[in-house]
Design an enzyme around this catalytic site. Structure first.
Site, PDB file in Angstrom:
ATOM      1  N   CYS A  14       0.789  -1.238   0.000  1.00 34.09           N
ATOM      2  CA  CYS A  14       0.000   0.000   0.000  1.00 34.09           C
ATOM      3  C   CYS A  14       0.822   1.290   0.000  1.00 34.09           C
ATOM      4  O   CYS A  14       0.501   2.214  -0.769  1.00 34.09           O
ATOM      5  CB  CYS A  14      -1.037  -0.017   1.119  1.00 34.09           C
ATOM      6  SG  CYS A  14      -0.639  -0.991   2.561  1.00 34.09           S
ATOM      7  N   ARG A  44       7.355 -11.135   5.485  1.00 30.25           N
ATOM      8  CA  ARG A  44       6.935 -10.849   6.850  1.00 30.25           C
ATOM      9  C   ARG A  44       7.601 -11.862   7.779  1.00 30.25           C
ATOM     10  O   ARG A  44       7.553 -13.068   7.509  1.00 30.25           O
ATOM     11  CB  ARG A  44       5.409 -10.936   6.984  1.00 30.25           C
ATOM     12  CG  ARG A  44       4.691  -9.954   6.071  1.00 30.25           C
ATOM     13  CD  ARG A  44       3.180 -10.131   6.093  1.00 30.25           C
ATOM     14  NE  ARG A  44       2.536  -9.210   5.150  1.00 30.25           N
ATOM     15  CZ  ARG A  44       1.235  -9.187   4.902  1.00 30.25           C
ATOM     16  NH1 ARG A  44       0.431 -10.041   5.515  1.00 30.25           N
ATOM     17  NH2 ARG A  44       0.738  -8.310   4.026  1.00 30.25           N
ATOM     18  N   GLN A  75       0.374 -11.549  -2.875  1.00 33.53           N
ATOM     19  CA  GLN A  75      -1.082 -11.449  -2.799  1.00 33.53           C
ATOM     20  C   GLN A  75      -1.631 -11.012  -4.147  1.00 33.53           C
ATOM     21  O   GLN A  75      -0.917 -10.428  -4.963  1.00 33.53           O
ATOM     22  CB  GLN A  75      -1.492 -10.416  -1.745  1.00 33.53           C
ATOM     23  CG  GLN A  75      -1.096 -10.759  -0.335  1.00 33.53           C
ATOM     24  CD  GLN A  75      -1.465  -9.656   0.636  1.00 33.53           C
ATOM     25  OE1 GLN A  75      -1.346  -8.480   0.324  1.00 33.53           O
ATOM     26  NE2 GLN A  75      -1.916 -10.026   1.820  1.00 33.53           N
ATOM     27  N   ASP A 133      -3.049  -8.447  -4.782  1.00 36.42           N
ATOM     28  CA  ASP A 133      -3.227  -7.210  -4.031  1.00 36.42           C
ATOM     29  C   ASP A 133      -3.764  -6.099  -4.929  1.00 36.42           C
ATOM     30  O   ASP A 133      -3.390  -6.002  -6.100  1.00 36.42           O
ATOM     31  CB  ASP A 133      -1.865  -6.792  -3.461  1.00 36.42           C
ATOM     32  CG  ASP A 133      -1.993  -5.923  -2.235  1.00 36.42           C
ATOM     33  OD1 ASP A 133      -3.128  -5.720  -1.769  1.00 36.42           O
ATOM     34  OD2 ASP A 133      -0.957  -5.451  -1.746  1.00 36.42           O
ATOM     35  N   HIS A 150      -5.416  -1.782  -4.769  1.00 38.90           N
ATOM     36  CA  HIS A 150      -5.822  -0.580  -4.043  1.00 38.90           C
ATOM     37  C   HIS A 150      -6.615   0.311  -4.986  1.00 38.90           C
ATOM     38  O   HIS A 150      -6.198   0.563  -6.117  1.00 38.90           O
ATOM     39  CB  HIS A 150      -4.606   0.149  -3.486  1.00 38.90           C
ATOM     40  CG  HIS A 150      -3.864  -0.663  -2.464  1.00 38.90           C
ATOM     41  ND1 HIS A 150      -2.798  -1.469  -2.790  1.00 38.90           N
ATOM     42  CD2 HIS A 150      -4.095  -0.832  -1.132  1.00 38.90           C
ATOM     43  CE1 HIS A 150      -2.381  -2.083  -1.700  1.00 38.90           C
ATOM     44  NE2 HIS A 150      -3.146  -1.719  -0.684  1.00 38.90           N
ATOM     45  N   LYS A 165     -12.538  -3.259   8.137  1.00 37.38           N
ATOM     46  CA  LYS A 165     -12.476  -4.126   6.961  1.00 37.38           C
ATOM     47  C   LYS A 165     -13.630  -5.126   6.933  1.00 37.38           C
ATOM     48  O   LYS A 165     -14.154  -5.538   7.971  1.00 37.38           O
ATOM     49  CB  LYS A 165     -11.149  -4.893   6.922  1.00 37.38           C
ATOM     50  CG  LYS A 165     -10.907  -5.809   8.117  1.00 37.38           C
ATOM     51  CD  LYS A 165      -9.556  -6.523   7.995  1.00 37.38           C
ATOM     52  CE  LYS A 165      -9.277  -7.387   9.230  1.00 37.38           C
ATOM     53  NZ  LYS A 165      -8.014  -8.128   9.130  1.00 37.38           N
ATOM     54  N   HIS A 210      -8.349  -0.989   0.253  1.00 37.66           N
ATOM     55  CA  HIS A 210      -7.391  -2.092   0.136  1.00 37.66           C
ATOM     56  C   HIS A 210      -8.218  -3.353  -0.104  1.00 37.66           C
ATOM     57  O   HIS A 210      -9.113  -3.652   0.682  1.00 37.66           O
ATOM     58  CB  HIS A 210      -6.587  -2.272   1.423  1.00 37.66           C
ATOM     59  CG  HIS A 210      -5.921  -1.041   1.941  1.00 37.66           C
ATOM     60  ND1 HIS A 210      -4.545  -0.924   2.050  1.00 37.66           N
ATOM     61  CD2 HIS A 210      -6.431   0.125   2.412  1.00 37.66           C
ATOM     62  CE1 HIS A 210      -4.244   0.256   2.560  1.00 37.66           C
ATOM     63  NE2 HIS A 210      -5.372   0.911   2.801  1.00 37.66           N
TER      64      HIS A 210
END
Length: 409
Positions: free
Chosen positions: A103, A132, A150, A152, A154, A234, A280
């Site tokens: 992000c 991570r 991911q 992922d 945005h 979320k 997100h």
């Protein structure tokens, strides 16, 4: 008891090894060594997701793997996630961190140049690796890893666009889950945690906005107090697998904190600067984890379009080797993922072996098939073989192997 037995049989770590998909070893703890078959499965899934998000108006980007500590401090991740980040000090005195999420990088792209309200929504996607630090005790096969990627995305939008973007996201998520053969089981709305960034007024606004959008698009959801992200409430999307277990994979977070912290703005219709809302979102979540879920959901017997090897061509006698090679060439030219088994073994042995490796179709060829331009097809789980003209077999197999989003195209 039945579920426990099924879970044991479907364990993705055992099947991943038995099917030669991947392995994990001590020198790369929490990281996947993808073998050719496993990487084919991975790329097939990513290619499918790329087509789906491109059709939904996303643009794919790529951001740096390593960025300076100062960016992570401004975004708030340093305070919250510092202990979970891989950090290094350079000889020049820099403190750099390997990104645990995309992000902040996507906001840097949004901030590059002046944005207008007419450009919104801007939908960005990225499939690059994230790192991570998970404690060794928390690691679990592909389900909990230190290196992941991911699906992922945005979305930068105006407040009046949140409902429409939520509706489009839910529609896309349901369609993807249907294509992958999994079922959306439950939706949960996770609200502000005790440790969070942003003001109470900002959280009041984002929670109300996300709850209203969820209700307006017809979602039925459970509320989870204190379970939200540190910068945003979320929606969690939980799917159910073949033996009734639930997995939280999809997520949609409504964030006003990070655009504020990283100074994201656009020029509104009034000519003034405004903050965008940042959504997100992920449908599969961690690709490694989702593949682990799929392996266990299907017990390794993937739909043909996902199977790493879709057809094995197995010879009965060595007299058929040349014909088997010709069959493989034609099938590959049609886009099928094909393996050849020319070993000097009994065909029954070959069939059993490839059935255990969950190959969807075995095409048996011998002298008779070579003389008549045929193949004898055997489906996974079936006993019967059906002799079919090669041209007809290729047409039928190509249709069966086409991804759901491309059928009928």
């Amino acid at each position: 008891l039945h579920r426990l037995e099924e879970a044991e049989k479907r364990d993705h770590r055992k099947l991943g090894q038995a099917m030669d998909l991947f392995h994990i070893q001590e020198e790369g703890r929490g990281m996947i060594f993808w073998h050719p078959k496993g990487w084919t499965l991975y790329r097939t899934l990513v290619d499918y997701m790329r087509r789906r998000i491109e059709a939904a108006g996303y643009v794919e980007v790529k951001t740096p793997q390593i960025m300076d500590r100062s960016l992570w401090e401004r975004s708030g991740h340093w305070e919250k996630f510092h202990a979970d980040m891989f950090v290094c000090e350079t000889a020049e005195g820099e403190t750099l961190a390997v990104k645990p999420m995309n992000c902040p990088g996507h906001i840097q792209i949004f901030n590059h140049g002046q944005r207008s309200y007419r450009e919104l929504p801007i939908r960005m996607a990225e499939f690059e690796g994230l790192h991570r630090y998970e404690s060794s005790g928390a690691l679990h096969g592909a389900m909990r890893v230190r290196q992941l990627a991911q699906d992922d995305g945005h979305i930068f939008c105006r407040e009046d666009q949140v409902e429409g973007e939520t509706r489009d996201f839910v529609k896309l998520l349901n369609s993807v889950y249907a294509d992958l053969g999994v079922e959306l089981h439950a939706v949960k709305l996770a609200l502000r945690p005790e440790l969070r960034a942003g003001t109470d007024e900002m959280w009041d606004l984002t929670e109300a906005m996300l709850e209203r959008a969820a209700r307006d698009v017809g979602l039925v959801f459970e509320i989870l107090p204190g379970e939200g992200g540190f910068y945003a409430p979320k929606l969690e999307f939980h799917l159910k697998d073949a033996i009734g277990r639930t997995w939280q994979c999809g997520t949609l977070q409504l964030d006003m904190v990070m655009p504020e912290r990283l100074d994201a703005t656009y020029i509104g219709e009034d000519g003034q600067k405004h903050r965008p809302v940042m959504l997100h979102r992920a449908i599969l979540g961690s690709l490694e984890r989702f593949i682990g879920v799929l392996i266990e959901h299907y017990a390794g017997a993937f739909p043909m379009w996902l199977a790493p090897v879709q057809v094995v061509i197995a010879t009965i006698t060595q007299d058929a080797d040349a014909y088997a090679n010709e069959v493989a060439t034609q099938m590959r030219a049609a886009g099928l993922r094909v393996a050849l088994d020319l070993r000097n073994e009994k065909v029954g042995y070959k069939v059993r072996e490839h059935s255990l490796s969950k190959t969807p179709v075995i095409a048996v060829v011998g002298r008779n098939e070579a003389e008549h331009g045929q193949v004898a097809l055997r489906r996974l789980g079936g006993d019967a073989q059906h002799a079919v003209a090669l041209e007809e077999a290729i047409a039928a197999l190509t249709l069966a192997a086409s991804p759901p989003d491309q059928r009928g195209a």
